[in-house]
Every structure is written in structure tokens, then in C-alpha cells.
Design a protein around this motif. Structure first.
Motif, PDB file in Angstrom:
ATOM      1  N   UNK A  42       0.818  -1.215   0.000  1.00 17.12           N
ATOM      2  CA  UNK A  42       0.000   0.000   0.000  1.00 17.12           C
ATOM      3  C   UNK A  42       0.851   1.265   0.000  1.00 17.12           C
ATOM      4  N   UNK A  43       2.095   1.176   0.504  1.00 17.83           N
ATOM      5  CA  UNK A  43       2.969   2.345   0.527  1.00 17.83           C
ATOM      6  C   UNK A  43       3.544   2.666  -0.849  1.00 17.83           C
ATOM      7  N   UNK A  44       3.426   1.726  -1.780  1.00 18.90           N
ATOM      8  CA  UNK A  44       3.976   1.914  -3.113  1.00 18.90           C
ATOM      9  C   UNK A  44       4.948   0.809  -3.462  1.00 18.90           C
ATOM     10  N   UNK A  45       4.927   0.383  -4.718  1.00 15.17           N
ATOM     11  CA  UNK A  45       5.814  -0.668  -5.192  1.00 15.17           C
ATOM     12  C   UNK A  45       6.787  -0.085  -6.214  1.00 15.17           C
ATOM     13  N   UNK A  77      11.621   2.713   7.327  1.00 18.70           N
ATOM     14  CA  UNK A  77      12.472   2.969   6.153  1.00 18.70           C
ATOM     15  C   UNK A  77      11.899   4.093   5.310  1.00 18.70           C
ATOM     16  N   UNK A  78      10.582   4.096   5.117  1.00 21.32           N
ATOM     17  CA  UNK A  78       9.977   5.165   4.323  1.00 21.32           C
ATOM     18  C   UNK A  78      10.099   6.516   5.031  1.00 21.32           C
ATOM     19  N   UNK A  79      10.065   6.502   6.350  1.00 19.47           N
ATOM     20  CA  UNK A  79      10.294   7.740   7.094  1.00 19.47           C
ATOM     21  C   UNK A  79      11.726   8.234   6.864  1.00 19.47           C
ATOM     22  N   UNK A  80      12.681   7.315   6.867  1.00 17.38           N
ATOM     23  CA  UNK A  80      14.073   7.690   6.623  1.00 17.38           C
ATOM     24  C   UNK A  80      14.268   8.191   5.188  1.00 17.38           C
ATOM     25  N   UNK A  81      13.552   7.586   4.228  1.00 17.55           N
ATOM     26  CA  UNK A  81      13.642   8.086   2.853  1.00 17.55           C
ATOM     27  C   UNK A  81      13.053   9.489   2.764  1.00 17.55           C
ATOM     28  N   UNK A  82      12.007   9.770   3.544  1.00 16.70           N
ATOM     29  CA  UNK A  82      11.496  11.146   3.641  1.00 16.70           C
ATOM     30  C   UNK A  82      12.597  12.097   4.098  1.00 16.70           C
ATOM     31  N   UNK A 111      22.204  22.428 -10.961  1.00 14.27           N
ATOM     32  CA  UNK A 111      22.665  21.894 -12.245  1.00 14.27           C
ATOM     33  C   UNK A 111      23.229  20.483 -12.120  1.00 14.27           C
ATOM     34  N   UNK A 112      23.556  20.065 -10.908  1.00 15.00           N
ATOM     35  CA  UNK A 112      24.167  18.752 -10.670  1.00 15.00           C
ATOM     36  C   UNK A 112      23.056  17.746 -10.358  1.00 15.00           C
ATOM     37  N   UNK A 113      22.503  17.112 -11.401  1.00 10.33           N
ATOM     38  CA  UNK A 113      21.323  16.255 -11.234  1.00 10.33           C
ATOM     39  C   UNK A 113      21.717  14.894 -10.671  1.00 10.33           C
ATOM     40  N   UNK A 114      20.998  14.456  -9.643  1.00  7.28           N
ATOM     41  CA  UNK A 114      21.168  13.123  -9.080  1.00  7.28           C
ATOM     42  C   UNK A 114      19.881  12.337  -9.330  1.00  7.28           C
ATOM     43  N   UNK A 115      19.789  11.126  -8.794  1.00  5.25           N
ATOM     44  CA  UNK A 115      18.634  10.268  -9.080  1.00  5.25           C
ATOM     45  C   UNK A 115      17.334  10.829  -8.510  1.00  5.25           C
ATOM     46  N   UNK A 116      17.382  11.396  -7.322  1.00  8.64           N
ATOM     47  CA  UNK A 116      16.163  11.984  -6.757  1.00  8.64           C
ATOM     48  C   UNK A 116      15.703  13.154  -7.611  1.00  8.64           C
ATOM     49  N   UNK A 117      16.642  13.952  -8.114  1.00  8.26           N
ATOM     50  CA  UNK A 117      16.284  15.038  -9.043  1.00  8.26           C
ATOM     51  C   UNK A 117      15.499  14.491 -10.236  1.00  8.26           C
ATOM     52  N   UNK A 118      16.004  13.395 -10.806  1.00 10.87           N
ATOM     53  CA  UNK A 118      15.362  12.823 -11.994  1.00 10.87           C
ATOM     54  C   UNK A 118      13.943  12.360 -11.664  1.00 10.87           C
ATOM     55  N   UNK A 119      13.780  11.658 -10.550  1.00  9.90           N
ATOM     56  CA  UNK A 119      12.454  11.153 -10.177  1.00  9.90           C
ATOM     57  C   UNK A 119      11.475  12.288  -9.902  1.00  9.90           C
ATOM     58  N   UNK A 120      11.927  13.327  -9.200  1.00  6.50           N
ATOM     59  CA  UNK A 120      11.044  14.447  -8.899  1.00  6.50           C
ATOM     60  C   UNK A 120      10.705  15.239 -10.167  1.00  6.50           C
ATOM     61  N   UNK A 121      11.662  15.310 -11.089  1.00 10.77           N
ATOM     62  CA  UNK A 121      11.383  15.992 -12.359  1.00 10.77           C
ATOM     63  C   UNK A 121      10.311  15.255 -13.145  1.00 10.77           C
ATOM     64  N   UNK A 122      10.434  13.934 -13.217  1.00  7.16           N
ATOM     65  CA  UNK A 122       9.440  13.141 -13.949  1.00  7.16           C
ATOM     66  C   UNK A 122       8.066  13.293 -13.305  1.00  7.16           C
ATOM     67  N   UNK A 125       5.335  10.241 -21.907  1.00  7.55           N
ATOM     68  CA  UNK A 125       6.194   9.060 -21.899  1.00  7.55           C
ATOM     69  C   UNK A 125       6.075   8.271 -20.597  1.00  7.55           C
ATOM     70  N   UNK A 126       5.776   8.972 -19.507  1.00 10.15           N
ATOM     71  CA  UNK A 126       5.698   8.311 -18.205  1.00 10.15           C
ATOM     72  C   UNK A 126       4.390   8.699 -17.522  1.00 10.15           C
ATOM     73  N   UNK A 127       3.691   7.680 -17.027  1.00 11.76           N
ATOM     74  CA  UNK A 127       2.517   7.991 -16.215  1.00 11.76           C
ATOM     75  C   UNK A 127       3.003   8.600 -14.910  1.00 11.76           C
ATOM     76  N   UNK A 128       2.140   9.363 -14.249  1.00  7.60           N
ATOM     77  CA  UNK A 128       2.549  10.103 -13.062  1.00  7.60           C
ATOM     78  C   UNK A 128       3.064   9.159 -11.976  1.00  7.60           C
ATOM     79  N   UNK A 129       4.134   9.583 -11.304  1.00  7.66           N
ATOM     80  CA  UNK A 129       4.718   8.811 -10.216  1.00  7.66           C
ATOM     81  C   UNK A 129       4.219   9.365  -8.889  1.00  7.66           C
ATOM     82  N   UNK A 130       3.662   8.507  -8.062  1.00  9.88           N
ATOM     83  CA  UNK A 130       3.281   8.929  -6.721  1.00  9.88           C
ATOM     84  C   UNK A 130       4.531   9.015  -5.859  1.00  9.88           C
ATOM     85  N   UNK A 131       4.432   9.740  -4.754  1.00 14.77           N
ATOM     86  CA  UNK A 131       5.584   9.845  -3.862  1.00 14.77           C
ATOM     87  C   UNK A 131       5.900   8.483  -3.255  1.00 14.77           C
TER      88      UNK A 131
END
Length: 517
Positions: free
Chosen positions: A118-121, A250-255, A274-285, A292-298
């Protein structure tokens, strides 16, 4: 007379059953022919085959032994309420991951896994379908592309240099041996976090501990998972409750990681942005919500971050630990790989990723390590979506399917001296990590092959080469190569049960370096 009538009425159902039973049996045979299930060990009422597994937590070894005793490359087990098929040969693995790849492309979500869904897969556990295809595209194209993996090179080299400095400081001449297993874990975790969020994570140690505890719960064959319809069994096992608790943590720590990432971006201004990391990419999408991509939930973003970290950190440190253990246990192999690395880098003061292309034998060492010690020996279980056959045996819909990559990698039918550590066996052989040869599948194969192999291997090659280049390694007093303990322990991956303690003497000093982020 009345008594006789009552007796006749009482016997009538039995008489009808005797006369009608052959016809009913014939009708059932015509309507549903009996299944030809794979062979398997003997079963007990209610629990089925569970009694064969309960005494040993290393299920890949137990299942390999059962398959060998039953002469069953495709083996059927009844685990409580679950139908399970275990595949232990390259031919059977090919049918699961190539011939019937779509049929077996969905993950088996047990009761423990469903409790946290339920928290997301993320990509690892999302059922096969359009949503999974979207997530895989995000990971393969946006997060783990060759270009992006290369962009993390400064992070890998920086953290590797820090590891060398820490080991050198901890190993003065005549000092105590260093716990190389523990020394590996933190810089590799830091490397993964920096790739994901741009800097080290403040709560790294807490995250690692919570992740380790959660996966230990989910990695076993828990009673609650074997009897999902029984609330009593689920309550007794407690795994669902514990898994939910660790998952929330774990999800609290990811927060916290996302918040820390945002604070760094805000404080760093244009340079950090300007220095994009993986979280930048996910939040941008998520923000763009493009066609190209259906909306990503948090929740999905958090699950993807968890997948990336678990795959990129724990598997890396575990594989390097196994490689060092095997090298120390096989001094001739260690000498050969040392000579290769030091000859190729003899005019330099450190190993860079540009040098890795010259390390042919080192790559064979890593391949042999993954053959003997795949990080996920049973891969990740799949669920049969439609009735099909594997090697002529019926597999009903809903069956859980395990591919025993550990057993396949040690099968004497396909490997000469399968228990021996012989990197030379890969010389001149077209084995790779793409899952095209089903004798060698440490990262899986087919649609569900691990997309993070390149991300993990980049760290493994660089760190292992660097440790071999800078240090001469020796055992503590009284310890011989044959004393190296290769006993396994279940964790996030199957890792060495006992930490490896070694004396490290500096062979090539590391030059001065800039402070880490």
C-alpha cells in the motif's frame, strides 16, 4: 416392514454412490485431465513439504539438495497452502525466463510483501504490465543508463579513495587486523546515497540497520506467508506486523533523505541545481507528468529509491567480501590478479576507472565469484499467470516459481570442479551478465533481469582493483588459507556469516586528496 423401509432409505445414497461413482470419475477425467506435476519430496498433511525446509535458513542449499535427491531439475513442493515449483537446471530456467517469460514475468507477492504494498511498489515488485513497463523505462533510460552510471564516476573514485585511507589509518605496522567486511559497507553505502541524493545521508547507519532487519523478515519461508488464509497463523508468525513496522521506518528515513536533498539544493543555489542526481530525476518526472511516463506517486518514488539502494549497495559489498575471501583462500589466484593490476597501473599512484579496461583477469575473478556466490541465490520468486508447462510438467496458475541460480552455477553437469574457485574457466568463453546463457544467471534473465548490474559492477571492479593495488594482505597469526570461513548467512543478500579480519600493509601510498563532500 417399516424398519426395512427406513434401512433401505438409509442405504440408498450409498447404493447410488456405488453405481454412479464410475460415471462421475469418467466425467471428471473428460472435463479436467489430471495434472502432470513435477516430482518432489514426500509431503505431510496440511504442511505439505515444509518439514524439509524448517531446519536450515539457507533455502537455496536445502532446495538444491532436495532437487538432487529427487533427480528433479523441475521440482514441485506444497508449502502450506502454496504451490511452489523450484527450477534447478539451465534448460528449465530457459523455459521460465525466455520461452514462457511473459507467463512468469510477475513477482510472487506473499502475505508479508502485500502488507507493505500500500505504501507503493518499485520496479522490483510491481506486477508485470503497463505500470511495470513505465517504471522499467524510468530506471533503464533515466536512472541507470550507461551515460548516467558513468556520470557517477567521481563519486565512486572519491569513496574508494576514502576507503583506502581509512584502511591504511586502521592498520599501522604491527597493529591489530582490520575487519575488512565492516570497512566495505559504509563507503559503498555512501557511494549509493551520493548517486541518489548528491551527498552522504545523515541517517545512513539507521537506514542500513532497518533495511537489514526488514529483509531478514521477508527473506525467510514464514508461517504466515505459507498459510495466507489463516489469521491465526499470520498472528502467530508476526512477520506481517514486523514488516509493516520496519517498512514505515524505512519510508520515514527516505522522507528524511528527500528533505536533506532539498535543503542541499536550496543552499547550493544554481551550482547544486545543475548537478542532477537520481532523486532530481524522479522528482522531475513526477512534476512534468509527461506522455512518456505515467505520473509517479511519492510512494512509488520512495519504493524506487529503496530498490536502487538495496540493489546498488548491499549486493556490491557482499560480492566484494566474497571475492576477497576467495582470493585469500586461493593465494595463487591472488598473486596472479595482483600482478595484473600492479603491472597495468605501475606508473600511477591510484587506480582510475580508465584502467579497468586493462584488467582482464580481475573480471574473470568477479565472474567466478558471482558464479559461486550469487547475491540473490534464488533470484526473486515469480508467479505463474497462466497454466503452462516446464520441461513437460504442468505448472498451475498461481504457482510460485523459484529459479535456483546458486544450484545452476554449481551443477557438475555444466561446470568442471564446480566447488573450486577457478577464474580461468571463463577464459575465452562468451559468458556475460546479460542472461543469454542460462548456465550463468547471477543477475537473472529475461524481462525481469536486474537493470542495475552495470551500476553495481562499476563499484565492484574499481574497489576490488584498488584494494589489490594499494595493499598487501596477510592473515592474522596462526590463520591459514584453508581456515577462511565460507559459511553463509541470510541478510539483505546471502553474505559471509563471519567477518573477514586481515592485516593490510600499504604497498602503494595514496596521494593527498581533497576532503569529501
Amino acid at each position: 416392514m417399516l424398519i426395512s423401509c427406513y434401512l433401505l432409505l438409509a442405504l440408498l445414497p450409498l447404493v447410488l454412490l456405488i453405481f454412479l461413482r464410475p460415471r462421475l470419475q469418467q466425467r471428471l477425467r473428460n472435463e479436467a485431465p489430471p495434472l502432470r506435476l513435477p516430482p518432489g519430496p514426500w509431503r505431510l498433511p496440511v504442511i505439505g513439504s515444509l518439514h524439509h525446509l524448517i531446519m536450515n535458513p539457507l533455502k537455496h542449499r536445502v532446495l538444491a539438495d532436495l532437487a538432487r535427491r529427487c533427480d528433479a531439475p523441475v521440482m514441485y513442493l506444497r508449502l502450506g497452502e502454496l504451490d511452489v515449483v523450484v527450477v534447478s537446471s539451465p534448460d528449465a530456467a530457459r523455459e521460465v525466463m525466455k520461452t514462457h517469460d511473459v507467463t512468469f514475468a510477475s513477482r510472487a507477492l506473499n502475505a508479508t510483501a502485500r502488507a507493505t504494498a500500500a505504501h507503493g511498489l518499485g520496479l522490483v515488485m510491481t506486477p508485470y504490465g503497463e505500470r511495470w513497463r513505465q517504471l522499467r523505462k524510468v530506471c533503464v533510460v533515466e536512472l541507470l543508463s550507461t551515460k548516467r552510471v558513468r556520470s557517477f564516476r567521481p563519486i565512486r573514485e572519491d569513496e574508494t579513495a576514502q576507503l583506502v585511507a581509512d584502511i591504511a589509518a586502521a592498520c599501522p605496522p604491527g597493529g591489530e587486523p582490520v575487519n575488512i567486511t565492516q570497512r566495505l559497507a559504509k563507503p559503498i553505502a555512501d557511494s549509493s546515497f551520493r548517486a541518489m541524493m548528491g551527498e552522504r545521508f545523515k541517517y545512513r547507519d539507521e537506514f542500513l540497520e532497518s533495511l537489514s532487519q526488514m529483509v531478514k523478515i521477508g527473506a525467510g519461508f514464514n508461517v504466515g506467508d505459507m498459510f495466507p488464509s489463516s489469521r491465526l497463523m499470520c498472528a502467530i508468525s508476526g512477520t506481517v506486523r514486523k514488516s509493516r513496522a520496519f517498512h514505515r521506518k524505512i519510508y520515514q528515513l527516505i522522507d528524511y533523505a528527500i528533505d536533506q536533498h532539498g535543503e542541499r539544493k536550496a543552499a547550493g543555489g544554481a551550482a547544486a541545481a545543475a548537478d542532477a542526481d537520481m532523486i532530481d530525476v524522479l522528482l522531475r518526472i513526477q512534476k512534468e507528468d509527461s506522455l512518456d511516463y505515467s505520473s509517479l506517486s511519492i510512494g512509488t518514488i520512495k519504493a524506487v529509491i529503496l530498490d536502487l539502494f538495496a540493489a546498488g549497495s548491499e549486493t556490491t559489498s557482499t560480492t566484494i567480501s566474497w571475492a576477497i575471501a576467495e582470493l585469500m583462500r586461493n593465494p595463487s589466484v591472488m598473486q596472479k590478479v595482483q600482478e595484473e593490476v600492479r603491472h597495468a597501473v605501475q606508473d600511477k599512484s591510484r587506480v582510475s576507472e580508465d584502467d579497468l579496461v586493462n584488467f582482464h583477469y580481475l573480471k574473470l575473478v568477479i565472474k567466478e565469484t558471482l558464479r559461486l556466490h550469487p547475491a540473490a541465490p534464488l533470484l526473486i520468486p515469480r508467479e505463474c499467470q497462466e497454466p503452462c508447462q516446464i520441461l513437460g510438467y504442468d505448472v498451475p496458475k498461481g504457482t510460485y516459481v523459484f529459479v535456483n541460480a546458486w544450484a545452476i552455477g554449481r551443477d557438475p553437469k555444466y561446470w568442471d570442479e564446480p566447488e573450486a574457485f577457478k577464474p580461468e574457466r571463463f577464459e575465452g568463453v562468451a559468458f556475460d551478465y546479460t542472461g543469454t546463457d542460462f548456465r550463468y544467471i547471477p543477475f537473472g534473465a529475461g524481462r525481469r533481469i536486474c537493470p542495475g548490474a552495470a551500476f553495481s559492477l562499476a563499484n565492484i571492479e574499481l574497489i576490488l582493483a584498488t584494494l589489490i593495488f594499494h595493499f598487501d594482505w596477510k592473515f592474522p597469526a596462526g590463520v591459514m588459507p584453508g581456515d577462511v570461513d565460507l559459511t553463509e548467512e541470510m541478510g539483505v543478500t546471502v553474505r559471509p556469516k563471519r567477518d573477514l579480519y586481515m592485516h593490510a600493509s600499504v604497498r602503494v601510498p595514496l596521494p593527498a586528496r581533497e576532503p569529501l563532500i
